[in-house]
Design a protein around this motif. Sequence first.
Motif, PDB file in Angstrom:
ATOM      1  N   GLY A 637       0.759  -1.245   0.000  1.00  0.00           N
ATOM      2  CA  GLY A 637       0.000   0.000   0.000  1.00  0.00           C
ATOM      3  C   GLY A 637       0.782   1.283   0.000  1.00  0.00           C
ATOM      4  O   GLY A 637       0.475   2.196   0.785  1.00  0.00           O
ATOM      5  N   PRO A 638       1.789   1.467  -0.865  1.00  0.00           N
ATOM      6  CA  PRO A 638       2.571   2.709  -0.807  1.00  0.00           C
ATOM      7  C   PRO A 638       1.744   3.935  -1.193  1.00  0.00           C
ATOM      8  O   PRO A 638       0.922   3.898  -2.118  1.00  0.00           O
ATOM      9  N   ILE A 639       1.952   5.022  -0.465  1.00  0.00           N
ATOM     10  CA  ILE A 639       1.355   6.327  -0.763  1.00  0.00           C
ATOM     11  C   ILE A 639       2.501   7.328  -0.787  1.00  0.00           C
ATOM     12  O   ILE A 639       3.245   7.447   0.192  1.00  0.00           O
ATOM     13  N   ILE A 640       2.647   8.058  -1.889  1.00  0.00           N
ATOM     14  CA  ILE A 640       3.789   8.941  -2.060  1.00  0.00           C
ATOM     15  C   ILE A 640       3.312  10.391  -2.047  1.00  0.00           C
ATOM     16  O   ILE A 640       2.707  10.869  -3.005  1.00  0.00           O
ATOM     17  N   HIS A 641       3.566  11.092  -0.956  1.00  0.00           N
ATOM     18  CA  HIS A 641       3.272  12.521  -0.853  1.00  0.00           C
ATOM     19  C   HIS A 641       4.601  13.267  -0.947  1.00  0.00           C
ATOM     20  O   HIS A 641       5.070  13.866   0.022  1.00  0.00           O
ATOM     21  N   ASP A 642       5.192  13.207  -2.119  1.00  0.00           N
ATOM     22  CA  ASP A 642       6.523  13.793  -2.266  1.00  0.00           C
ATOM     23  C   ASP A 642       6.498  15.306  -2.144  1.00  0.00           C
ATOM     24  O   ASP A 642       7.506  15.914  -1.781  1.00  0.00           O
ATOM     25  N   ASP A 643       5.334  15.928  -2.408  1.00  0.00           N
ATOM     26  CA  ASP A 643       5.263  17.373  -2.233  1.00  0.00           C
ATOM     27  C   ASP A 643       5.381  17.759  -0.767  1.00  0.00           C
ATOM     28  O   ASP A 643       5.754  18.892  -0.433  1.00  0.00           O
ATOM     29  N   GLU A 644       5.096  16.815   0.140  1.00  0.00           N
ATOM     30  CA  GLU A 644       5.271  17.030   1.579  1.00  0.00           C
ATOM     31  C   GLU A 644       6.460  16.230   2.118  1.00  0.00           C
ATOM     32  O   GLU A 644       6.636  16.120   3.330  1.00  0.00           O
ATOM     33  N   ARG A 645       7.231  15.650   1.224  1.00  0.00           N
ATOM     34  CA  ARG A 645       8.412  14.843   1.569  1.00  0.00           C
ATOM     35  C   ARG A 645       8.049  13.723   2.555  1.00  0.00           C
ATOM     36  O   ARG A 645       8.770  13.454   3.517  1.00  0.00           O
TER      37      ARG A 645
END
Length: 697
Positions: A637-645
């Motif tokens: 279940g990966p979730i990537i919020h890269d804009d929030e690092r």
Amino acid sequence: MSETPGRKFALLPMLGHTKGKRSPVTCALKCDNACSGEVCNTSSNSYFRDIASTTLSRRAALGFGAAGALAVVLGGSLASSETAVADGGTGLSAAAKNGYGHAGASKLQFTAIPSVTADVDTVTVPVGFTWQPVIRWGDPIFKDAPAFDLAKQTAAAQERQFGYNNDYTDILEIPGSRGRRAVLFANHEYTNDAIMFPPSMPAADVRSVSQAAHGLSVVELERANKTTPWSYVKGATLNRRYLNSTCYELTGPAAGSALVKTVADPAGRWINGTLGNCAGGTTPWGTILSGEENFNGYFVAPGTSASDKRYGLTNKPTARQWELDDPRFNTNNPGYENEANRFGWIVEVDPFDPTSTPKKHSSLGRFKHEGANVIVAQSGHVVAYSGDDERFDYLYKFVSKAKYREGDRKHNMTLLSEGDLYVAKFTGDSPAAEIDGKGTVPTDGSFDGKGEWLPLVVGGKSKVAGMSVEEVLVYTRLAADKVGPTKMDRCEDVEPNPFTGKVYVACTNNSDRGKAGKEGATEINPRNENRDGHIVEITETGDQTSTRFTWNLLMVCGDPAQGDVTYFSGFPADQVSPISCPDNLAFDSVGNLWISTDGAPSGIGRADGLFKVTLEGAERGRVEQFLAVPRDAETCGPIIHDDERTVFVSVQHPGEEGTFEAPNSYFPDYVRAGAPVQRGQARAPRPSVIQVFRADA
């Protein structure tokens, strides 16, 4: 060893046969030892044909753009419960146009970690990052829920607490909260009774708590601001557990069919519970899809019919023995002959309405759904892709009859109830002699070709000779066998890229490919005894509703340092993080692919992890490992919020090979062996959703 259900591990059929760090206990409990039995697909079709005389132009194969206004909900970036990202038909979102594929475009910069040995019992993250749990198995989610007490679990308590073995996960912002409130959704795929409960616990109690630990959870989250970690909110309005007593509405042509009626549901429209929930997807209208995968392991059945055999149903006692308490889990019981037909569907739930009735959509077919992921085509129809997670099974696509309406959530929540169903056939463009079964790249420099979507149901009519629409949808595997699709190496997650429209298919592995009597290597599945898996990249010819496509392999996984023959779209193999058994897929805000794994690299005793893959430009095919999970665990279940690092993953089945008396992991609380156990502390490992974020954020 105790005779409690789930503890009978003296005979583990996969003992000595698993690869990498895959546990034979996981095989027994998660998929009913599927790889130790006969392959369910015994059809004679081998439809991957060599077309060397009609070699495709490499330039033409890559020249198809992703036409279509693409719509997707990006986890955690919702401005409302229904937000679509569309670009007016160019196939690229604004975010994609403004930096997709350019180094440094993502705010989530990190130095790849080295591979971690499988005996390390912690979460390993890059330098400058840290991690902490968001929610753990047993955490109370309702106001009246008791605190987690490992030694005194009851079904009543577990029904009010977060379930076990969380898999697919997403986080959706609550409208109007300015990024400070969200809902977290999680599947609870299966249980491991041997490490969850003390040996003294009565078997009937174990069974009842085990049932309550399955299902789904929705939990509200909160944080002070966008730079602080999330915490879950006990007693929040939107919190909900979906249990085996929860009623689901069956939609589509199979609803009301004689094939799904039981003595408890003579109408054939209302089903209690959901089982084997693995991966999933989030729709453009803000609902969650969950795939019912290894449901067969929960049923005793005659095991003699063609459908029983094709779906892996047998007449042996199940691992958890729920059939001792509930007659529906033994389809030999009069009136329950069709109960197993009521599982194996795509489930849709509304996380923003805790009073809503969840649905099971028969139009998407019945098989071992890893999950389903939806994209809006240029035509306005919604398209859902789904893989059947079994050796030598197939890849499917659903196209809705009605069209998506921006802002009309009530209408959009009906789109998966009616439409067309297809199954994929792949053809390669290299001579058969160049597919050597080792994964050696053909002389044209890549594994690629073309394909077509073969119709199963179109316009409300069956396209399979001798089968009605209802039969096609209930016995989808048998129907697909008749039309000649391509046998795949366990299609798990299937994700359309919201920036390009290309579709990515995680083929986890297939240890049986090329064995005596089994189909050998093909260009789309180029390795015999495929222990490491590969990733397929599909480009639809036109928009997502097309029945034609081109394809290539993004990567053929493994560890080059161990002598594995690998392929990373031309990127130097000695410069990638070794990766094996790709499972769940996700994208970041600039279109990079992220892969979580279930089976560590190449049988060399490495931990599973999460990996970033560059898809465009000079670094296409570059794999960088971001994290590794603890002992015996799988990354889900990966979730990537890269804009929030920030990155989220579900850590599933940590310490799988241990026992209650001798835990093999102390994740995530790390109460040390021999230390006094205080009330509320757990010596058993607790599957959890965790967040990884910058330590200096």
